[in-house]
Design a protein around this motif. Structure first.
Motif, PDB file in Angstrom:
ATOM      1  N   ARG A  57      27.352  42.258  41.073  1.00 21.28           N
ATOM      2  CA  ARG A  57      27.831  41.210  40.251  1.00 21.28           C
ATOM      3  C   ARG A  57      29.450  41.395  39.846  1.00 21.28           C
ATOM      4  O   ARG A  57      30.115  40.581  39.530  1.00 21.28           O
ATOM      5  N   GLY A  58      29.693  42.745  39.648  1.00 20.18           N
ATOM      6  CA  GLY A  58      31.165  42.937  39.460  1.00 20.18           C
ATOM      7  C   GLY A  58      32.042  42.299  40.728  1.00 20.18           C
ATOM      8  O   GLY A  58      33.038  41.839  40.714  1.00 20.18           O
ATOM      9  N   TRP A  59      31.823  42.725  41.872  1.00 22.21           N
ATOM     10  CA  TRP A  59      32.258  42.114  43.164  1.00 22.21           C
ATOM     11  C   TRP A  59      32.414  40.522  42.851  1.00 22.21           C
ATOM     12  O   TRP A  59      33.297  39.845  43.297  1.00 22.21           O
ATOM     13  N   LYS A  60      31.294  39.862  42.547  1.00 22.83           N
ATOM     14  CA  LYS A  60      31.255  38.637  42.712  1.00 22.83           C
ATOM     15  C   LYS A  60      31.944  37.880  41.651  1.00 22.83           C
ATOM     16  O   LYS A  60      32.842  36.992  41.802  1.00 22.83           O
ATOM     17  N   VAL A  61      32.252  38.466  40.417  1.00 23.41           N
ATOM     18  CA  VAL A  61      33.121  38.140  39.442  1.00 23.41           C
ATOM     19  C   VAL A  61      34.723  38.216  39.737  1.00 23.41           C
ATOM     20  O   VAL A  61      35.465  37.434  39.778  1.00 23.41           O
ATOM     21  N   ALA A  62      34.640  39.499  40.340  1.00 28.06           N
ATOM     22  CA  ALA A  62      36.164  39.645  40.913  1.00 28.06           C
ATOM     23  C   ALA A  62      36.569  38.587  42.015  1.00 28.06           C
ATOM     24  O   ALA A  62      37.771  37.917  41.997  1.00 28.06           O
ATOM     25  N   ASP A  63      35.705  38.406  42.697  1.00 26.17           N
ATOM     26  CA  ASP A  63      36.030  37.327  43.896  1.00 26.17           C
ATOM     27  C   ASP A  63      36.242  35.974  43.197  1.00 26.17           C
ATOM     28  O   ASP A  63      37.216  35.406  43.637  1.00 26.17           O
ATOM     29  N   ALA A  64      35.443  35.545  42.348  1.00 24.79           N
ATOM     30  CA  ALA A  64      35.646  34.384  41.551  1.00 24.79           C
ATOM     31  C   ALA A  64      36.846  34.282  41.022  1.00 24.79           C
ATOM     32  O   ALA A  64      37.709  33.245  41.047  1.00 24.79           O
ATOM     33  N   GLU A  65      37.291  35.173  40.097  1.00 32.19           N
ATOM     34  CA  GLU A  65      38.558  35.292  39.511  1.00 32.19           C
ATOM     35  C   GLU A  65      39.601  35.287  40.624  1.00 32.19           C
ATOM     36  O   GLU A  65      40.612  34.630  40.258  1.00 32.19           O
ATOM     37  N   ARG A  66      39.657  35.877  41.667  1.00 38.61           N
ATOM     38  CA  ARG A  66      40.740  35.961  42.614  1.00 38.61           C
ATOM     39  C   ARG A  66      40.782  34.716  43.249  1.00 38.61           C
ATOM     40  O   ARG A  66      41.803  34.203  43.407  1.00 38.61           O
ATOM     41  N   SER A  67      39.654  33.772  43.361  1.00 40.36           N
ATOM     42  CA  SER A  67      39.872  32.702  43.866  1.00 40.36           C
ATOM     43  C   SER A  67      40.500  31.879  42.782  1.00 40.36           C
ATOM     44  O   SER A  67      41.257  30.782  43.185  1.00 40.36           O
ATOM     45  N   THR A  68      40.171  31.867  41.659  1.00 40.56           N
ATOM     46  CA  THR A  68      40.771  31.118  40.699  1.00 40.56           C
ATOM     47  C   THR A  68      42.079  31.250  40.462  1.00 40.56           C
ATOM     48  O   THR A  68      43.017  30.355  40.440  1.00 40.56           O
ATOM     49  N   MET A  69      42.550  32.685  40.742  1.00 38.21           N
ATOM     50  CA  MET A  69      44.130  32.923  40.563  1.00 38.21           C
ATOM     51  C   MET A  69      44.779  32.182  41.845  1.00 38.21           C
ATOM     52  O   MET A  69      45.771  31.756  41.491  1.00 38.21           O
ATOM     53  N   ARG A  70      44.174  32.266  42.939  1.00 40.94           N
ATOM     54  CA  ARG A  70      44.763  31.905  43.951  1.00 40.94           C
ATOM     55  C   ARG A  70      44.890  30.283  43.728  1.00 40.94           C
ATOM     56  O   ARG A  70      46.165  29.803  44.102  1.00 40.94           O
ATOM     57  N   GLU A  71      43.984  29.302  43.494  1.00 41.84           N
ATOM     58  CA  GLU A  71      44.170  28.278  43.232  1.00 41.84           C
ATOM     59  C   GLU A  71      45.180  27.830  42.337  1.00 41.84           C
ATOM     60  O   GLU A  71      46.061  26.872  42.392  1.00 41.84           O
ATOM     61  N   ARG A  72      45.213  28.618  41.272  1.00 42.84           N
ATOM     62  CA  ARG A  72      46.219  28.459  40.004  1.00 42.84           C
ATOM     63  C   ARG A  72      47.529  28.699  40.648  1.00 42.84           C
ATOM     64  O   ARG A  72      48.516  27.752  40.485  1.00 42.84           O
ATOM     65  N   PHE A  73      47.750  29.747  41.584  1.00 43.20           N
ATOM     66  CA  PHE A  73      48.992  30.057  42.156  1.00 43.20           C
ATOM     67  C   PHE A  73      49.421  29.018  43.151  1.00 43.20           C
ATOM     68  O   PHE A  73      50.690  28.332  43.205  1.00 43.20           O
ATOM     69  N   TYR A  74      48.385  28.340  43.985  1.00 39.45           N
ATOM     70  CA  TYR A  74      48.760  27.194  44.789  1.00 39.45           C
ATOM     71  C   TYR A  74      49.188  25.924  44.175  1.00 39.45           C
ATOM     72  O   TYR A  74      50.002  25.043  44.364  1.00 39.45           O
ATOM     73  N   GLY A  75      48.270  25.666  43.033  1.00 36.56           N
ATOM     74  CA  GLY A  75      48.773  24.655  42.103  1.00 36.56           C
ATOM     75  C   GLY A  75      50.192  24.642  41.509  1.00 36.56           C
ATOM     76  O   GLY A  75      50.769  23.674  41.469  1.00 36.56           O
ATOM     77  N   THR A  76      50.740  25.775  41.192  1.00 38.53           N
ATOM     78  CA  THR A  76      51.907  26.004  40.619  1.00 38.53           C
ATOM     79  C   THR A  76      53.051  26.042  41.672  1.00 38.53           C
ATOM     80  O   THR A  76      54.203  25.025  41.537  1.00 38.53           O
ATOM     81  N   TYR A  77      53.022  26.799  42.707  1.00 35.63           N
ATOM     82  CA  TYR A  77      53.905  27.127  43.702  1.00 35.63           C
ATOM     83  C   TYR A  77      53.632  26.342  45.075  1.00 35.63           C
ATOM     84  O   TYR A  77      54.697  26.323  45.891  1.00 35.63           O
ATOM     85  N   GLY A  78      52.478  26.135  45.256  1.00 33.90           N
ATOM     86  CA  GLY A  78      52.095  25.431  46.489  1.00 33.90           C
ATOM     87  C   GLY A  78      51.937  26.447  47.571  1.00 33.90           C
ATOM     88  O   GLY A  78      52.167  27.498  47.393  1.00 33.90           O
ATOM     89  N   GLN A  79      51.307  26.117  48.874  1.00 36.83           N
ATOM     90  CA  GLN A  79      50.958  27.153  49.816  1.00 36.83           C
ATOM     91  C   GLN A  79      52.286  27.602  50.427  1.00 36.83           C
ATOM     92  O   GLN A  79      51.948  28.489  51.260  1.00 36.83           O
TER      93      GLN A  79
END
Length: 84
Positions: A57-79
């Motif tokens: 569960r810890g790994w799953k939550v960390a992975d979901a948060e990592r994906s969320t942060m990546r999407e937020r970064f891409y939304g702000t700065y682009g790929q």
């Protein structure tokens, strides 16, 4: 435990209405020991399962948060800023 007037310190085993013959007593004690060991094994299995679930569960939550942060970064700065 209440004082029964018996000065002996020997522990008494509740035979549950069974005969108090030595063979029956030994069989009952062996059965009780096996049950105790089985319960211990079940407790250990449950504890191990809880630890595995906790890690997953810890790994799953960390992975979901990592994906969320990546999407937020891409939304702000682009790929294009990915390797900065």
């Amino acid at each position: 435990m209440f004082f029964t007037g018996d000065p002996s310190t020997r522990k008494r085993v509740d035979l549950g209405g069974r005969s108090s013959k030595e063979r029956d007593r030994q069989k009952l004690l062996e059965q009780t020991r096996l049950e105790r060991n089985r319960r211990l094994w079940l407790r250990q299995q449950n504890a191990a399962a809880v630890k595995i679930q906790k890690c997953f569960r810890g790994w799953k939550v960390a992975d979901a948060e990592r994906s969320t942060m990546r999407e937020r970064f891409y939304g702000t700065y682009g790929q294009c800023c990915e390797n900065v």
